[in-house]
Enzyme design. Structure first.
Site, PDB file in Angstrom:
ATOM      1  N   LYS A  22     -18.431 -16.212  -0.639  1.00  0.00           N
ATOM      2  CA  LYS A  22     -18.713 -15.581   0.342  1.00  0.00           C
ATOM      3  C   LYS A  22     -18.337 -14.005   0.128  1.00  0.00           C
ATOM      4  O   LYS A  22     -19.038 -13.165   0.631  1.00  0.00           O
ATOM      5  CB  LYS A  22     -17.739 -16.095   1.351  1.00  0.00           C
ATOM      6  CG  LYS A  22     -17.477 -15.133   2.590  1.00  0.00           C
ATOM      7  CD  LYS A  22     -16.476 -15.538   3.634  1.00  0.00           C
ATOM      8  CE  LYS A  22     -14.973 -15.310   3.193  1.00  0.00           C
ATOM      9  NZ  LYS A  22     -14.738 -13.716   3.427  1.00  0.00           N
ATOM     10  N   ASN A  23     -17.292 -13.760  -0.669  1.00  0.00           N
ATOM     11  CA  ASN A  23     -16.854 -12.389  -0.945  1.00  0.00           C
ATOM     12  C   ASN A  23     -17.747 -11.588  -1.960  1.00  0.00           C
ATOM     13  O   ASN A  23     -17.366 -10.506  -2.363  1.00  0.00           O
ATOM     14  CB  ASN A  23     -15.371 -12.276  -1.207  1.00  0.00           C
ATOM     15  CG  ASN A  23     -14.645 -12.642  -0.151  1.00  0.00           C
ATOM     16  OD1 ASN A  23     -15.079 -12.618   1.121  1.00  0.00           O
ATOM     17  ND2 ASN A  23     -13.351 -13.215  -0.271  1.00  0.00           N
ATOM     18  N   CYS A 116      -6.755  -8.259  12.285  1.00  0.00           N
ATOM     19  CA  CYS A 116      -7.072  -9.831  12.041  1.00  0.00           C
ATOM     20  C   CYS A 116      -5.524 -10.571  11.943  1.00  0.00           C
ATOM     21  O   CYS A 116      -4.534  -9.956  11.993  1.00  0.00           O
ATOM     22  CB  CYS A 116      -7.894  -9.993  11.330  1.00  0.00           C
ATOM     23  SG  CYS A 116      -7.368 -10.081   9.384  1.00  0.00           S
ATOM     24  N   ARG A 121      -5.476  -4.375   8.433  1.00  0.00           N
ATOM     25  CA  ARG A 121      -6.592  -4.108   7.964  1.00  0.00           C
ATOM     26  C   ARG A 121      -7.307  -2.755   8.038  1.00  0.00           C
ATOM     27  O   ARG A 121      -8.355  -2.630   8.618  1.00  0.00           O
ATOM     28  CB  ARG A 121      -7.572  -5.343   8.281  1.00  0.00           C
ATOM     29  CG  ARG A 121      -7.141  -6.825   8.323  1.00  0.00           C
ATOM     30  CD  ARG A 121      -6.612  -7.286   6.949  1.00  0.00           C
ATOM     31  NE  ARG A 121      -7.839  -7.283   5.897  1.00  0.00           N
ATOM     32  CZ  ARG A 121      -8.549  -8.319   5.946  1.00  0.00           C
ATOM     33  NH1 ARG A 121      -8.633  -9.328   6.801  1.00  0.00           N
ATOM     34  NH2 ARG A 121      -9.724  -8.323   4.854  1.00  0.00           N
ATOM     35  N   ASP A 312      -6.043 -15.311  -1.482  1.00  0.00           N
ATOM     36  CA  ASP A 312      -6.954 -16.139  -0.623  1.00  0.00           C
ATOM     37  C   ASP A 312      -6.729 -17.730  -0.932  1.00  0.00           C
ATOM     38  O   ASP A 312      -7.222 -18.611  -0.463  1.00  0.00           O
ATOM     39  CB  ASP A 312      -8.246 -15.891  -0.841  1.00  0.00           C
ATOM     40  CG  ASP A 312      -8.858 -14.398  -0.322  1.00  0.00           C
ATOM     41  OD1 ASP A 312      -9.684 -14.058  -0.768  1.00  0.00           O
ATOM     42  OD2 ASP A 312      -8.135 -13.956   0.351  1.00  0.00           O
ATOM     43  N   ARG A 406     -16.250 -19.913   8.558  1.00  0.00           N
ATOM     44  CA  ARG A 406     -16.536 -18.674   8.300  1.00  0.00           C
ATOM     45  C   ARG A 406     -16.977 -18.493   6.654  1.00  0.00           C
ATOM     46  O   ARG A 406     -17.524 -17.779   6.126  1.00  0.00           O
ATOM     47  CB  ARG A 406     -15.455 -17.623   8.452  1.00  0.00           C
ATOM     48  CG  ARG A 406     -15.441 -17.429   9.950  1.00  0.00           C
ATOM     49  CD  ARG A 406     -14.417 -16.188  10.327  1.00  0.00           C
ATOM     50  NE  ARG A 406     -14.684 -15.038   9.460  1.00  0.00           N
ATOM     51  CZ  ARG A 406     -13.904 -13.906   9.426  1.00  0.00           C
ATOM     52  NH1 ARG A 406     -12.781 -13.922  10.003  1.00  0.00           N
ATOM     53  NH2 ARG A 406     -14.372 -12.811   8.851  1.00  0.00           N
TER      54      ARG A 406
HETATM   55  C1  EPZ Z   1     -11.261  -8.661   0.126  1.00  0.00           C
HETATM   56  O1  EPZ Z   1     -10.696  -8.109   1.666  1.00  0.00           O
HETATM   57  C2  EPZ Z   1     -11.614 -10.067   0.658  1.00  0.00           C
HETATM   58  N1  EPZ Z   1     -12.508  -9.940   1.670  1.00  0.00           N
HETATM   59  C3  EPZ Z   1     -10.249 -10.737   1.173  1.00  0.00           C
HETATM   60  O2  EPZ Z   1     -10.766 -12.031   1.517  1.00  0.00           O
HETATM   61  C4  EPZ Z   1      -9.246 -10.860   0.312  1.00  0.00           C
HETATM   62  O3  EPZ Z   1      -8.076 -11.334   0.723  1.00  0.00           O
HETATM   63  C5  EPZ Z   1      -8.887  -9.302  -0.201  1.00  0.00           C
HETATM   64  O4  EPZ Z   1      -9.917  -8.768  -0.553  1.00  0.00           O
HETATM   65  C6  EPZ Z   1      -7.609  -9.324  -1.404  1.00  0.00           C
HETATM   66  O5  EPZ Z   1      -8.231  -9.999  -2.173  1.00  0.00           O
HETATM   67  C7  EPZ Z   1     -13.859  -9.621   1.175  1.00  0.00           C
HETATM   68  O6  EPZ Z   1     -14.132  -9.486  -0.083  1.00  0.00           O
HETATM   69  C8  EPZ Z   1     -15.076  -9.561   2.204  1.00  0.00           C
HETATM   70  P1  EPZ Z   1      -8.442  -5.079   0.279  1.00  0.00           P
HETATM   71  P2  EPZ Z   1     -10.412  -6.419   1.639  1.00  0.00           P
HETATM   72  O7  EPZ Z   1      -8.660  -3.882   0.718  1.00  0.00           O
HETATM   73  O8  EPZ Z   1     -10.997  -5.777   1.022  1.00  0.00           O
HETATM   74  C9  EPZ Z   1      -4.804  -2.679   2.200  1.00  0.00           C
HETATM   75  C10 EPZ Z   1     -11.113 -14.021   2.686  1.00  0.00           C
HETATM   76  O9  EPZ Z   1     -10.219 -14.869   3.214  1.00  0.00           O
HETATM   77  N2  EPZ Z   1      -5.812  -1.653   2.430  1.00  0.00           N
HETATM   78  O10 EPZ Z   1      -8.456  -5.462  -1.138  1.00  0.00           O
HETATM   79  O11 EPZ Z   1     -10.056  -5.979   3.038  1.00  0.00           O
HETATM   80  C11 EPZ Z   1      -4.909  -4.040   2.867  1.00  0.00           C
HETATM   81  O12 EPZ Z   1      -4.291  -3.692   4.300  1.00  0.00           O
HETATM   82  C12 EPZ Z   1     -10.679 -12.536   2.733  1.00  0.00           C
HETATM   83  O13 EPZ Z   1     -12.229 -14.533   2.054  1.00  0.00           O
HETATM   84  C13 EPZ Z   1      -5.224  -0.512   2.983  1.00  0.00           C
HETATM   85  O14 EPZ Z   1      -4.257  -0.379   3.430  1.00  0.00           O
HETATM   86  O15 EPZ Z   1      -8.819  -6.437   1.097  1.00  0.00           O
HETATM   87  C14 EPZ Z   1      -4.290  -4.928   2.075  1.00  0.00           C
HETATM   88  O16 EPZ Z   1      -3.067  -4.961   2.265  1.00  0.00           O
HETATM   89  C15 EPZ Z   1      -9.433 -12.168   3.498  1.00  0.00           C
HETATM   90  N3  EPZ Z   1      -6.355   0.496   3.323  1.00  0.00           N
HETATM   91  C16 EPZ Z   1      -4.692  -4.371   0.590  1.00  0.00           C
HETATM   92  O17 EPZ Z   1      -4.835  -2.905   0.746  1.00  0.00           O
HETATM   93  C17 EPZ Z   1      -7.603   0.413   3.171  1.00  0.00           C
HETATM   94  O18 EPZ Z   1      -8.410   1.100   3.459  1.00  0.00           O
HETATM   95  C18 EPZ Z   1      -5.803  -4.945  -0.118  1.00  0.00           C
HETATM   96  O19 EPZ Z   1      -6.652  -5.214   0.799  1.00  0.00           O
HETATM   97  C19 EPZ Z   1      -8.175  -0.846   2.587  1.00  0.00           C
HETATM   98  C20 EPZ Z   1      -7.192  -2.022   2.122  1.00  0.00           C
END
Ligand code: EPZ
Length: 427
Positions: A22-23, A116, A121, A312, A406
Site C-alpha cells: 500500500k505504502n 487521525c 500528522r 506499522d 484500507r
Molecule cells: C508513512 O506515513 C506511512 N504512510 C505510515 O504508514 C507509516 O506509519 C509512517 O510513514 C512511518 O513509517 C505512507 O507511506 C502512506 P512520517 P508518514 O512522515 O509519511 C512526523 C500505515 O499504517 N512528521 O514518516 O505520514 C510525524 O508526525 C501508515 O500504513 C512531522 O512532524 O509518516 C511522525 O511523528 C500509518 N511533520 C514522524 O514525523 C511532517 O511534515 C514520522 O512520520 C511529517 C511527519
C-alpha cells in the site's frame, strides 16, 4: 458497517501470497501526475486507499483502468490541481499529490489532512522541503496552497525526522527542478526506493537510493514508465505474527525477507521458527496435542525509522506478546498516539499498562484471552485485533473493519484459506 467474526483456537496451515505494498502504491500512483501519457503499474493492491488515490487522480483529469493487479493511468490531460477535503480526510496520503503537481504545473491546493487516530500528522516538513525549492505555501480555509515562482529551483534540506512521505514528496518535486537538490536525513524505507526506481524509469536522475542522503539532478521533461510495486512488508509481517498467535505452520510467499530482518529476529527470539528461502518466509509454532501453540518468550521492541522495527507492526506485535509468558515493553517512538488498540486488547483480557510512549504487556501465556466484541480504531490496530482474535478462546467480533480494508487486500479470505475460522458479516 461490516464486521469480522473470528472463532479462535484454529492453527494456521498452508501458504498466503502477499499483495503489493500500500505504502508504495500510493506514492507511485501520485507520481504518474509528473509526466503526461499512460503509465503502467503492476502488482497494485486493490484497497480502499488505492481506490481513493485513483479517485483523486480522476478528479484532476486522469483516466485509469485496472486489469487484475495491473493499473494503467493516463495523466495526459489534467484539468485540476486540487485535492478536496472530502477525499483527503479519508486518506492522509493524499498529500502525496503536492510534489508531483508542483513538478508538473508549479501549483497545487490540497486540503490539510487533519489528524487521525494515531497522531496529529503535520505536513511542516513537506512545506519546508518545497520552500527549499523556491515554493511559497499558504494555509487558507483548511487548505494548503503551494505555488512555484517560475520553474522550481534545486535546493538543500535536512529533515528533523526522516519523514517517509515528505521525502517522497520532495523527490517528486525535485525531479523536474532546475539544478541539484540534496535531501539529508531522508527516509530509507523500501517504498521510497520503489519510488526512486519509478522516477528513474521516467527519466529522473537520483543518487543515493537506500541511503539517508539523496541527490536529485532536475531534468526538463519526464516520460511515462512501466513499474512493479514491491511486496507489502507490513502485510507479510502481520501474517507471520498471525501464525505465532494461532500456532501452526504458515508460508508467507511473494515477500522480500530482507525488508523484515528486525521482525524476523524478534520472532525468533520470542521462540518462533522462521525459515527464510528466496521470496518466502515460513513461520512455525508447534501445537501440542491439546491444541495449545508453543509458548512464547516476552520480547521488548522500540519502533524506529527503517531499518528499525516498523511502527506499522507495533500493534500486531503487542497482540502477539499478550500470548507470551513474561513482560514485554513496547516503546512507540514514531507517533504520539499509536496505542488505540490497547483498550480493545484489554477487552479480550490482555494485561497492558500504558506509561507515556511505552506499553508494558504482561503475557498471559497461551489460551488466556477470551473472545469479545471489539472495535477497530485505525488500520494497524484492526490487524492487531485479528491476531488477538485468532489466539483467543471463543468468538471475537471486530466492528468498523473499513479501517482494515484500507490496507489489507482480502485478509479474511486469505486467512480462511489457511484454516482460520474467520468470516465477514454484514453489519
Ligand atoms: C508513512 O506515513 C506511512 N504512510 C505510515 O504508514 C507509516 O506509519 C509512517 O510513514 C512511518 O513509517 C505512507 O507511506 C502512506 P512520517 P508518514 O512522515 O509519511 C512526523 C500505515 O499504517 N512528521 O514518516 O505520514 C510525524 O508526525 C501508515 O500504513 C512531522 O512532524 O509518516 C511522525 O511523528 C500509518 N511533520 C514522524 O514525523 C511532517 O511534515 C514520522 O512520520 C511529517 C511527519
Amino acid at each position: 458497517m461490516d464486521k469480522l467474526r473470528i472463532r479462535g483456537g484454529q492453527p494456521l496451515h498452508g501458504s498466503i501470497t502477499v499483495s503489493g505494498a500500500k505504502n508504495a502504491a500510493l506514492p507511485l500512483l501520485a507520481a504518474t501526475l509528473l509526466a503526461p501519457g499512460t503509465h503502467t503499474l503492476h502488482n497494485v493492491p486493490d484497497l480502499r486507499d488505492t481506490r481513493t488515490m485513483l479517485q483523486l487522480l480522476q478528479i484532476m483529469g486522469a483516466t485509469w483502468e485496472r486489469d487484475g493487479s495491473t493499473v494503467q493511468v493516463n495523466t495526459g490531460q489534467l484539468t485540476g490541481a486540487e485535492a478536496p477535503y472530502e477525499l483527503v480526510k479519508t486518506m492522509r496520503a493524499s498529500v502525496l499529490v503536492l510534489g508531483p503537481l508542483l513538478g508538473r504545473t508549479g501549483y497545487a491546493r490540497v486540503s490539510l489532512p487533519g489528524g487521525c487516530a494515531i497522531g496529529a500528522r503535520p505536513v511542516d516538513y513537506h512545506l519546508q522541503g518545497f520552500q527549499a525549492l523556491g515554493v511559497k505555501s499558504s494555509m487558507k480555509g483548511g487548505y494548503v496552497e503551494v505555488r512555484a515562482q517560475g520553474r522550481l529551483t534545486g535546493g538543500s534540506i535536512c529533515f528533523d525526522i526522516p519523514s517517509v512521505t515528505a521525502t517522497e514528496n520532495l523527490l517528486m518535486a525535485a525531479a523536474k527542478a532546475q539544478g541539484q537538490t540534496v535531501i539529508q536525513n531522508a527516509a530509507k524505507e523500501p517504498e521510497v526506493g520503489n519510488l526512486i526506481d519509478m522516477l528513474a524509469a521516467m527519466g529522473a536522475q537520483i543518487q543515493g537510493k537506500d541511503t539517508d542522503c539523496l541527490t536529485v539532478t532536475g531534468v526538463e521533461e519526464l516520460h511515462p514508465s512501466e513499474v512493479r510495486i514491491i511486496a507489502d512488508r507490513i502485510e507479510a509481517g502481520t501474517y507471520l505474527m498471525a501464525a505465532g498467535a494461532a500456532g501452526g505452520r504458515l508460508e508467507v510467499k511473494g515477500c522480500d525477507p530482507s525488508h523484515l530482518t528486525v521482525l524476523i529476529d524478534k520472532l525468533r527470539t520470542a521462540g518462533m521458527e522462521i525459515e527464510v528461502k528466496g521470496n518466502c518466509c515460513t513461520a512455525s509454532c508447534s501445537v501440542s496435542d491439546n491444541g495449545t501453540p508453543c509458548p512464547l518468550t516476552a520480547v521488548n521492541i522500540t519502533t524506529m525509522p527503517y531499518p528499525g522495527f516498523p511502527t506499522d507492526l507495533q500493534a500486531q506485535f503487542m497482540a502477539l506478546m499478550s500470548q507470551s509468558s513474561g513482560v514485554s515493553i513496547i516503546h512507540e517512538t514514531i507517533f504520539e498516539n499509536r496505542f488505540m488498540h490497547v483498550a480493545e486488547l484489554q477487552r479480550l483480557g490482555a494485561e497492558i499498562v500504558v506509561e507515556g510512549s511505552r506499553a508494558v504487556v504482561t503475557g498471559l501465556a497461551r489460551g488466556q484471552l477470551v473472545g469479545a466484541p471489539v472495535m477497530a480504531t485505525d488500520l494497524r490496530a484492526s490487524a492487531s485485533l485479528v491476531i488477538a482474535g485468532l489466539a483467543a478462546s471463543g468468538t471475537t467480533e471486530i466492528s468498523r473493519i473499513y479501517h482494515l480494508e484500507r490496507g489489507y487486500e482480502r485478509l479474511a479470505e486469505k486467512l480462511c484459506r489457511v484454516g482460520a475460522a474467520i468470516e465477514q458479516i454484514p453489519g
